[in-house]
Scaffold this active site. Structure first.
Site, PDB file in Angstrom:
ATOM      1  N   GLU A 106       1.585  68.107  81.261  1.00  0.00           N
ATOM      2  CA  GLU A 106       1.633  67.941  82.931  1.00  0.00           C
ATOM      3  C   GLU A 106       3.268  66.798  82.881  1.00  0.00           C
ATOM      4  O   GLU A 106       3.012  66.003  82.128  1.00  0.00           O
ATOM      5  CB  GLU A 106       0.725  67.365  84.236  1.00  0.00           C
ATOM      6  CG  GLU A 106       0.903  66.254  85.217  1.00  0.00           C
ATOM      7  CD  GLU A 106      -0.608  66.428  85.963  1.00  0.00           C
ATOM      8  OE1 GLU A 106      -0.903  67.097  86.189  1.00  0.00           O
ATOM      9  OE2 GLU A 106       0.052  65.549  86.826  1.00  0.00           O
ATOM     10  N   ASP A 108       4.460  63.551  84.828  1.00  0.00           N
ATOM     11  CA  ASP A 108       4.314  63.512  86.024  1.00  0.00           C
ATOM     12  C   ASP A 108       6.152  61.962  86.182  1.00  0.00           C
ATOM     13  O   ASP A 108       5.544  61.334  85.449  1.00  0.00           O
ATOM     14  CB  ASP A 108       2.781  62.368  85.935  1.00  0.00           C
ATOM     15  CG  ASP A 108       1.551  63.294  85.879  1.00  0.00           C
ATOM     16  OD1 ASP A 108       2.342  64.875  86.633  1.00  0.00           O
ATOM     17  OD2 ASP A 108       1.246  62.706  85.385  1.00  0.00           O
ATOM     18  N   GLU A 110       4.849  59.483  89.973  1.00  0.00           N
ATOM     19  CA  GLU A 110       4.511  58.845  90.810  1.00  0.00           C
ATOM     20  C   GLU A 110       5.139  57.473  91.166  1.00  0.00           C
ATOM     21  O   GLU A 110       5.016  56.243  90.416  1.00  0.00           O
ATOM     22  CB  GLU A 110       2.821  58.084  90.255  1.00  0.00           C
ATOM     23  CG  GLU A 110       2.034  60.078  89.938  1.00  0.00           C
ATOM     24  CD  GLU A 110       0.747  59.897  89.332  1.00  0.00           C
ATOM     25  OE1 GLU A 110      -0.441  60.859  90.664  1.00  0.00           O
ATOM     26  OE2 GLU A 110       0.857  59.176  89.004  1.00  0.00           O
ATOM     27  N   GLN A 123       5.728  55.402  88.133  1.00  0.00           N
ATOM     28  CA  GLN A 123       4.888  55.175  87.002  1.00  0.00           C
ATOM     29  C   GLN A 123       4.429  56.889  86.622  1.00  0.00           C
ATOM     30  O   GLN A 123       5.147  57.726  87.220  1.00  0.00           O
ATOM     31  CB  GLN A 123       3.592  55.542  88.014  1.00  0.00           C
ATOM     32  CG  GLN A 123       2.522  55.915  86.257  1.00  0.00           C
ATOM     33  CD  GLN A 123       0.602  55.696  87.049  1.00  0.00           C
ATOM     34  OE1 GLN A 123       0.172  54.702  86.547  1.00  0.00           O
ATOM     35  NE2 GLN A 123      -0.174  56.841  87.288  1.00  0.00           N
TER      36      GLN A 123
END
Length: 295
Positions: A106, A108, A110, A123
């Site tokens: 993954e 990410d 965020e 983040q």
């Protein structure tokens, strides 16, 4: 740190650092439906201008999300986003790539909302073989609620680079040779979502969502995907070995000097947490941190 302070810091940047240097190919503006479909609460998504813009809505009843129609192994993926404005504490907007296996990979983005006048926190995290815990947090050098900005991921067999408006804010090198897993054989779909996370998102959950401002809206456009489609094992093998795509070429196997200087600028001016420097959490430096030159 106030938004004014963040913007002042941006003004002081040496503009020569922002010259384009080995950046990914220019993203192509395409409508939502070319590459994406709703994944949950489709009635909380609005489509504007023939689907060239999508708005995700969050209220007390539900958030919402969408996902790519296909899975990819390596490529360049980007969206332009305008985040929830005003009092967005407790609200999280996400853009990420993820595989579906138990030991998933993954990548990410965020975006953690905040009280009115306080800056968003971005983040990022990278999971490999089901292991994450590689959080980095930064302030942005602009107000992401006022205009659309580009957020993108370049992923090849050599590195993962996370960009904000073509500025590299994070690099994760392929360090398999020193025992660090790297995403190379699990195709990923691209996802985005808007949801309530006031149990952790703002000041560790101390700031709760102010529902008087609902519905909260995050806007998206330019749904660019330039990746190697992979579903079957045969397609995975082709994506992993062909070496003919532009993202496999030498210019994209590492950041160049100006790009590393941009990354250092982000670290020095806007980084508020980097797991690589958290000696309490990691008394021994994680192996990939030195390889990434991202301290």
């Amino acid at each position: 740190m106030s938004m004014k302070g963040v913007l002042v810091g941006f003004v002081l940047i040496n503009l020569s650092i922002l010259a384009s240097c080995g950046a990914p190919r220019k993203a192509v503006d395409v409508p939502f439906w070319n590459n994406y479909e709703p994944s949950w609460s489709s009635h909380h998504i609005k489509y504007l201008n023939g689907g060239t813009t999508a708005e995700l809505l969050l209220d007390k009843s539900s958030g919402t999300g969408f996902q790519s129609k296909r899975s990819y192994l390596f490529g360049h993926f980007s969206m332009k986003m305008k985040l929830v404005g005003g009092d967005s504490a407790g609200v999280v907007t996400a853009f990420y790539l993820s595989s579906s296996n138990a030991e998933h990979d993954e990548i990410d983005f965020e975006f953690l909302g905040n009280r009115t006048g306080q800056p968003y926190i971005l983040q990022t995290n990278v999971f490999t073989g089901g292991k994450g815990d590689r959080e980095q947090r930064i302030y942005l050098w602009f107000d992401p609620t006022k205009d659309f900005h580009s957020y993108s991921v370049l992923w090849n067999t050599f590195q993962i680079v996370i960009f904000v408006d073509d500025v590299p804010i994070r690099v994760f090198k392929n360090s398999k040779d020193i025992g660090v897993k790297f995403p190379f054989n699990q195709p990923m779909k691209i996802y985005s979502s808007l949801w309530n996370a006031d149990d952790w998102a703002t000041r560790g959950g101390l700031e709760k969502t102010n529902w008087s401002g609902a519905p909260f809206t995050a806007s998206y456009t330019s749904f660019h995907i330039d990746g190697c489609e992979a579903v079957t094992p045969q397609e995975v093998q082709v994506c992993n070995t062909n070496g003919m795509k532009w993202w496999d070429q030498k210019a994209f196997q590492d950041l160049d000097g100006p790009q590393y200087r941009r990354l250092q600028w982000v670290r020095q001016k806007f980084t508020i947490y980097n797991y690589c420097t958290d000696r309490k959490r990691y008394p021994t430096l994680p192996l990939e941190c030195t390889r990434d030159r991202d301290l």
